[in-house]
Design a protein around this motif. Structure first.
Motif, short mmCIF file in Angstrom:
data_model
loop_
_atom_site.label_atom_id
_atom_site.label_comp_id
_atom_site.label_asym_id
_atom_site.label_seq_id
_atom_site.Cartn_x
_atom_site.Cartn_y
_atom_site.Cartn_z
N HIS A 178 0.83 -1.20 0.00
CA HIS A 178 0.00 0.00 0.00
C HIS A 178 0.87 1.26 0.00
O HIS A 178 0.60 2.21 -0.74
CB HIS A 178 -0.92 -0.04 1.23
N GLU A 179 1.91 1.27 0.82
CA GLU A 179 2.77 2.45 0.92
C GLU A 179 3.53 2.70 -0.38
O GLU A 179 3.75 3.85 -0.75
CB GLU A 179 3.76 2.29 2.09
N LYS A 180 3.94 1.64 -1.05
CA LYS A 180 4.65 1.79 -2.32
C LYS A 180 3.75 2.41 -3.39
O LYS A 180 4.19 3.30 -4.12
CB LYS A 180 5.17 0.45 -2.81
N PHE A 181 2.51 1.96 -3.45
CA PHE A 181 1.57 2.52 -4.42
C PHE A 181 1.31 4.00 -4.14
O PHE A 181 1.24 4.81 -5.06
CB PHE A 181 0.26 1.75 -4.43
N VAL A 182 1.17 4.34 -2.87
CA VAL A 182 0.93 5.75 -2.50
C VAL A 182 2.14 6.61 -2.83
O VAL A 182 2.00 7.71 -3.37
CB VAL A 182 0.55 5.86 -1.00
N ILE A 211 -0.38 12.34 -18.93
CA ILE A 211 0.31 11.04 -18.92
C ILE A 211 0.62 10.60 -17.50
O ILE A 211 0.24 9.52 -17.06
CB ILE A 211 1.60 11.11 -19.76
N PHE A 212 1.30 11.47 -16.75
CA PHE A 212 1.77 11.10 -15.42
C PHE A 212 0.62 10.89 -14.43
O PHE A 212 0.63 9.93 -13.66
CB PHE A 212 2.72 12.18 -14.87
N CYS A 213 -0.36 11.78 -14.44
CA CYS A 213 -1.44 11.67 -13.45
C CYS A 213 -2.41 10.55 -13.76
O CYS A 213 -3.05 10.03 -12.86
CB CYS A 213 -2.17 13.01 -13.34
N SER A 214 -2.52 10.17 -15.02
CA SER A 214 -3.37 9.01 -15.30
C SER A 214 -2.74 7.74 -14.74
O SER A 214 -3.44 6.89 -14.19
CB SER A 214 -3.61 8.88 -16.80
N ILE A 215 -1.43 7.63 -14.82
CA ILE A 215 -0.74 6.49 -14.21
C ILE A 215 -0.80 6.60 -12.69
O ILE A 215 -1.00 5.61 -11.99
CB ILE A 215 0.72 6.42 -14.71
N GLY A 216 -0.66 7.83 -12.17
CA GLY A 216 -0.78 8.06 -10.73
C GLY A 216 -2.15 7.72 -10.20
O GLY A 216 -2.29 7.19 -9.10
N LEU A 217 -3.18 8.02 -10.98
CA LEU A 217 -4.54 7.65 -10.59
C LEU A 217 -4.71 6.14 -10.53
O LEU A 217 -5.42 5.61 -9.67
CB LEU A 217 -5.56 8.26 -11.55
N PHE A 218 -4.06 5.44 -11.44
CA PHE A 218 -4.12 3.98 -11.42
C PHE A 218 -3.52 3.43 -10.13
O PHE A 218 -4.13 2.59 -9.46
CB PHE A 218 -3.39 3.40 -12.64
N PHE A 219 -2.32 3.90 -9.78
CA PHE A 219 -1.67 3.42 -8.57
C PHE A 219 -2.43 3.85 -7.31
O PHE A 219 -2.52 3.09 -6.34
CB PHE A 219 -0.22 3.90 -8.50
N ALA A 220 -2.99 5.05 -7.33
CA ALA A 220 -3.75 5.52 -6.17
C ALA A 220 -5.03 4.71 -5.99
O ALA A 220 -5.42 4.40 -4.86
CB ALA A 220 -4.07 7.00 -6.33
#
Length: 91
Positions: A2-6, A43-52
């Motif tokens: 969980h911490e890694k994804f955040v 690009i970056f925030c779409s990937i960030g949304l996936f991980f979040a």
């Protein structure tokens, strides 16, 4: 896990944010990528949304919800910037 994804989601939030702040205040001049920092969040925030969202499924907490909101707001920034520029300065 969980911490890694955040952490990855926050990192993918701060990288385009730094480029946008640099774009507006011209701290370091990048002549070859003039308007590109405005579109980095797509690009970056779409990937960030996936991980979040993955982190939110694992553990529902205020930290994961805040990173989802931060990435979503920064993801919408290019659209708001272009629509606002068109409304203020015309076509």
């Amino acid at each position: 896990m969980h911490e890694k994804f955040v952490m990855i989601a926050y990192l993918l939030f701060f990288i385009p944010l730094i480029f946008i702040v640099n774009f507006f205040f011209d701290i370091i001049t990048f002549e070859k990528i003039q308007g590109l920092p405005v579109f980095f969040p797509l690009i970056f925030c779409s990937i960030g949304l996936f991980f979040a969202s993955k982190a939110y499924r694992i553990q529902k907490s205020a930290l994961t919800l805040s990173v989802i909101i931060a990435n979503l707001v920064l993801f919408l920034f290019p659209f708001i910037y272009m629509i606002g520029g068109t409304l203020l300065f015309g076509p």
